[in-house]
Design an enzyme around this catalytic site. Structure first.
Site, PDB file in Angstrom:
ATOM      1  N   CYS A   1       0.838  -1.199   0.000  1.00  0.00           N
ATOM      2  CA  CYS A   1       0.000   0.000   0.000  1.00  0.00           C
ATOM      3  C   CYS A   1       0.870   1.245   0.000  1.00  0.00           C
ATOM      4  CB  CYS A   1      -0.888   0.015   1.237  1.00  0.00           C
ATOM      5  SG  CYS A   1      -1.900  -1.461   1.387  1.00  0.00           S
ATOM      6  N   GLY A  27      -0.367   0.070  -5.000  1.00  0.00           N
ATOM      7  CA  GLY A  27      -1.657  -0.580  -4.776  1.00  0.00           C
ATOM      8  C   GLY A  27      -2.689  -0.069  -5.745  1.00  0.00           C
ATOM      9  N   ASN A 102       0.186   1.451   5.779  1.00  0.00           N
ATOM     10  CA  ASN A 102       0.968   0.607   4.872  1.00  0.00           C
ATOM     11  C   ASN A 102       1.726  -0.386   5.738  1.00  0.00           C
ATOM     12  OD1 ASN A 102       4.033   1.067   2.939  1.00  0.00           O
ATOM     13  ND2 ASN A 102       2.516  -0.556   2.810  1.00  0.00           N
ATOM     14  N   GLY A 103       1.514  -1.663   5.478  1.00  0.00           N
ATOM     15  CA  GLY A 103       2.178  -2.693   6.263  1.00  0.00           C
ATOM     16  C   GLY A 103       1.201  -3.790   6.623  1.00  0.00           C
ATOM     17  N   TYR A 242      11.898  -4.631  -5.937  1.00  0.00           N
ATOM     18  CA  TYR A 242      10.726  -4.571  -6.798  1.00  0.00           C
ATOM     19  C   TYR A 242       9.728  -3.459  -6.482  1.00  0.00           C
ATOM     20  CZ  TYR A 242       6.184  -5.799  -8.730  1.00  0.00           C
ATOM     21  OH  TYR A 242       4.994  -5.747  -9.371  1.00  0.00           O
TER      22      TYR A 242
END
Ligand code: 5GP
Ligand code: SF4
Ligand code: MG
Length: 459
Positions: A1, A27, A102-103, A242
């Site tokens: 995210c 995302g 995020n996580g 990535y």
């Protein structure tokens, strides 16, 4: 995210929209913005890409105010239902609060069971919601203390943005798994997952928010605290491999240069006699440039990508994934025909992408196909916010490199070593201080998880 927030800007929602646009790669499933006009919070959240969800300009009139936070989501924990869109926003005894995360929290299920026993009623299946419930229950007076009280109970990866009527709070977990960046635009403070979001709105980069740090922004200015237990930081190395955009600077380094160095190191570890180096676009491009530079083999765009197709991997449905590669990529015959080709990609997850692409390249007349991967074999799932599949789906969790080579039908296959990965990330002279999470490659998890990932719920 991805998360983005801005405090003290006359066009807060507009800026957040732009920020989210530049974080779209983090995302594509849903997105949302919550804005505050100083008295109340307003939200718009929906499934879809940023450009589609915020297509109607009228929306911005409905999100007035000088501060806003936003989120782009890809599902790790929690399904892809619309009600799981973020930022989550609630009203409770102290007022309104919104949170963007995020996580992934590794003890969310335990906490949720406990909270439900105590009478909490959850409205989403997202792990993030436990933070809100914990925060609502604590007795502390200040917002920062309430957030800290809640976060002292959760374990896992979190780069968080909170917004209340009058304040914005940013927190990064003590391990610092996910990036979080602080910037400034005129008088306004900006927080974002990656620096590419600052670049777009022409905000100035100030610094990274540190592992374990909480930053409170209100009309008095910015205030930094370290209210959480200290841990050995272990930022996610897969962000470099990535996930992050190559034009971003995270964890102190520009991603593009790091990726190129992975390619150079890969060429040192697995050289091969060949005629052409071809990246699998887009993720394989910087490493392929590095491989070509180091080996002296010419770099060519031997595979062309249709840019109107999203990232296949992130499509949550297996049935769509199946078609992904062919929809997305097509070989350039002239580059490939009669050639010994080195194909570079960042990772092999299930192996289906590589297998299909090699078939395509052989069909276009390649004489030999040598695959080089700019990360070590992905043998273990991630519990910290990257949506790798379960162990059984990871081809290298149960197959040797030789077996994978046979499966994807390459002539030879080489993966970057873990030592090479760390050396290329930090420089060989700094290996002692090179602390990154590499758990999906080595299985040594920096934070122990209470439950095994036997289903996709845990993300
Ligand atoms: P596979 O077909 O082996 O499952 O997929 C490998 C490809 O997926 C690589 O080209 C990689 O760039 C891409 N990919 C897209 N999203 C992700 C992700 O979140 N994790 C990983 N490991 N690879 C991803
Ligand atoms: Fe990143 Fe892998 Fe660690 Fe997950 S397990 S945080 S993807 S390095
Ligand atoms: Mg790729």
């Amino acid at each position: 995210c991805g998360v983005f927030g801005i405090y003290g800007h006359p066009e807060a929602a507009n800026m957040t929209y732009l920020g989210l646009y530049s974080l779209q790669h983090r995302g594509q499933e849903s997105c949302g913005i919550v804005a505050s006009d100083g008295h109340s919070l307003r939200a718009h959240r929906k499934s879809g890409l940023v450009a589609d969800v915020f297509r109607d300009p009228v929306l911005f009139e409905r999100l007035p105010g000088q501060s806003a936070i936003g989120h782009v989501r890809y599902s790790t924990a929690g399904g892809n239902d619309e009600k799981n869109c973020q930022p989550i926003m609630v009203d409770y005894v102290r007022g309104s609060i919104a949170v963007a995360h995020n996580g992934n929290l590794i003890n969310a299920q335990e906490l949720r069971n406990e909270l439900e026993q105590l009478g909490s009623i959850f409205s989403t299946v997202a792990d993030t919601e436990v933070i809100i419930h914990l925060l609502a229950r604590t007795q502390s007076d200040s917002l920062s203390e309430r957030i800290a009280d809640a976060l002292r109970r959760v374990r896992g990866a979190y780069s968080l943005l909170f917004l209340t009527e009058t304040r914005m709070v940013a927190v990064r977990d003590p391990n610092g798994f996910r990036p979080l960046i602080l910037g400034k635009l005129d008088g306004a403070y900006v927080v974002a997952s990656e620096t590419c979001a600052l670049d777009l709105i022409e905000a100035e980069f100030i610094r990274e928010i540190e592992p374990g740090e909480m930053i409170i922004i209100d009309k008095k200015g910015l205030h930094s605290l370290f209210p959480l237990e200290v841990a050995q930081p272990s930022p996610c190395i897969f962000e470099y491999i990535y996930f992050a955009r190559p034009d971003s600077t995270i964890f102190g380094r520009e991603v593009y240069g790091v990726r190129k160095e992975y390619g150079r190191q890969l060429a040192r570890e697995f050289p091969v006699e060949a005629d052409v180096v071809v990246p699998i676009p887009d993720s394989g491009v910087p490493a392929a440039i590095g491989y070509a530079e180091q080996s002296g083999i010419p770099f060519e765009l031997g595979l062309i990508r249709n840019h109107y197709v999203g990232r296949t991997f992130i499509e949550p449905q297996q049935s769509i994934r199946h078609f992904g590669v062919k929809i997305k990529l097509n070989p350039v015959r002239e580059v490939i025909e009669g050639k010994r080709v080195v194909v570079i990609d960042d990772s092999i997850v299930r192996g289906t992408t590589a297998r299909k692409i090699i078939k395509m390249i052989r069909h276009a007349g390649a004489k030999e196909v040598h695959v080089r991967i700019s990360s070590p074999p992905t043998s273990y799932p991630c519990y910290y916010g990257i949506d790798t599949p379960t162990r059984t789906e990871l081809i290298s969790s149960s197959h040797s490199i030789e077996e994978i080579n046979r499966y994807i039908t390459s002539d030879t296959l080489g993966y970057l070593s873990i030592e090479g990965l760390l050396k290329a990330t930090c420089g060989s002279e700094n290996l002692e201080q090179c602390h990154f999470c590499t758990a999906c490659f080595c299985g040594r998890y920096p934070l122990k998880f209470p439950r095994l990932k036997d289903d996709r719920q845990l993300g």
